[in-house]
Design an enzyme around this catalytic site. Structure first.
Site, short mmCIF file in Angstrom:
data_model
loop_
_atom_site.label_atom_id
_atom_site.label_comp_id
_atom_site.label_asym_id
_atom_site.label_seq_id
_atom_site.Cartn_x
_atom_site.Cartn_y
_atom_site.Cartn_z
N TYR A 122 0.81 -1.22 0.00
CA TYR A 122 0.00 0.00 0.00
C TYR A 122 0.84 1.27 0.00
O TYR A 122 0.31 2.36 -0.17
CB TYR A 122 -0.90 0.04 1.24
CG TYR A 122 -1.91 -1.08 1.30
CD1 TYR A 122 -2.96 -1.15 0.38
CD2 TYR A 122 -1.82 -2.07 2.27
CE1 TYR A 122 -3.89 -2.18 0.43
CE2 TYR A 122 -2.74 -3.11 2.32
CZ TYR A 122 -3.77 -3.15 1.40
OH TYR A 122 -4.68 -4.17 1.45
N HIS A 131 -4.43 6.07 -1.64
CA HIS A 131 -5.13 5.98 -0.36
C HIS A 131 -4.18 6.25 0.81
O HIS A 131 -4.64 6.53 1.91
CB HIS A 131 -5.73 4.57 -0.22
CG HIS A 131 -7.10 4.53 0.38
ND1 HIS A 131 -8.00 5.58 0.34
CD2 HIS A 131 -7.75 3.53 1.03
CE1 HIS A 131 -9.11 5.22 0.94
NE2 HIS A 131 -8.99 3.99 1.37
N ASN A 183 -10.10 1.39 7.61
CA ASN A 183 -11.50 1.33 8.04
C ASN A 183 -11.69 1.29 9.55
O ASN A 183 -12.81 1.38 10.04
CB ASN A 183 -12.20 0.12 7.40
CG ASN A 183 -12.17 0.21 5.88
OD1 ASN A 183 -11.73 1.20 5.30
ND2 ASN A 183 -12.64 -0.83 5.24
N ASP A 194 -7.13 11.13 1.67
CA ASP A 194 -7.28 11.29 0.23
C ASP A 194 -8.75 11.64 -0.07
O ASP A 194 -9.64 11.30 0.69
CB ASP A 194 -6.89 10.00 -0.50
CG ASP A 194 -7.73 8.80 -0.06
OD1 ASP A 194 -7.81 8.54 1.15
OD2 ASP A 194 -8.32 8.13 -0.92
N ASN A 252 -14.27 5.58 4.35
CA ASN A 252 -14.41 4.66 5.47
C ASN A 252 -13.54 5.01 6.67
O ASN A 252 -13.91 4.75 7.81
CB ASN A 252 -14.14 3.22 5.02
CG ASN A 252 -15.24 2.72 4.10
OD1 ASN A 252 -16.39 3.15 4.22
ND2 ASN A 252 -14.90 1.85 3.18
#
Length: 188
Positions: A16, A21, A67, A92, A113
């Site tokens: 990631y 994100h 989340n 973001d 989220n």
């Protein structure tokens, strides 16, 4: 001494690291690199402390995955005794063009989220957020692939200038207050 909690949202893990994100993590990492401090792994996230003109900035990169970000935010807010008005969450935003800046004192989660969980954990929408525009260059139904996708070479070229602007924004939040920060940085 006034304390501020600056939360960069993202997901942990190498897969990631360079995704849209993870802009919250990237901004805090850039700040740490430029100002010469580092993060240490602690409960529910990576933390760093930065002092400037009588203020302490606690930087948090939650390790709870996007989340569930609210759990880490609430824990460190309570542990460090930081009032909700001294929290700034960096995230973001696909509803803003790439690189654009939108700072707000409150608002909805906008379908994000991470913000949804923070709102639920704090039982409040009254925390400041810094939305970093990542654009919306994706086909219908491909939003997840897009935000979890990596920056284009063109975007990567422009990111350092935006990161520098982000450092100024975070310092302004602590030194000049949210209203001056909104006036000075929104749509710049």
């Amino acid at each position: 001494m006034k304390k501020f909690l600056i939360v960069g949202l993202g997901n942990i893990g190498a897969q990631y690291a360079e995704t849209r994100h993870n802009i919250g993590f990237k901004i805090l990492d850039y700040f740490a690199e430029k100002e010469g401090f580092s993060f240490t792994t602690d409960k529910l996230g990576d933390l760093a402390s930065y002092k400037l003109k009588g203020r302490t900035f606690i930087f948090l990169k939650p390790s709870t995955y996007m989340n569930l970000s609210g759990k880490a935010v609430r824990y460190w807010m309570e542990k460090e005794n930081i009032p909700v008005e001294n929290i700034l969450v960096i995230t973001d935003d696909i509803n803003l063009p790439f690189g654009s800046i939108r700072v707000k004192t409150k608002g909805s989660d906008g379908g994000h989220n991470g913000l949804k969980d923070i709102q639920a954990q704090l039982n409040s929408t009254q925390y400041s957020r810094y939305r970093f525009g990542v654009g919306a260059d994706f086909a219908k139904g491909r939003q997840v692939d897009y935000v979890l996708g990596e920056w284009t070479p063109e975007e990567n070229e422009k990111l350092p200038e935006r990161f520098q602007k982000s450092i100024e924004l975070i310092k302004s939040f602590g030194l000049a207050g949210i209203n001056n920060t909104m006036n000075g940085f929104n749509n710049k």
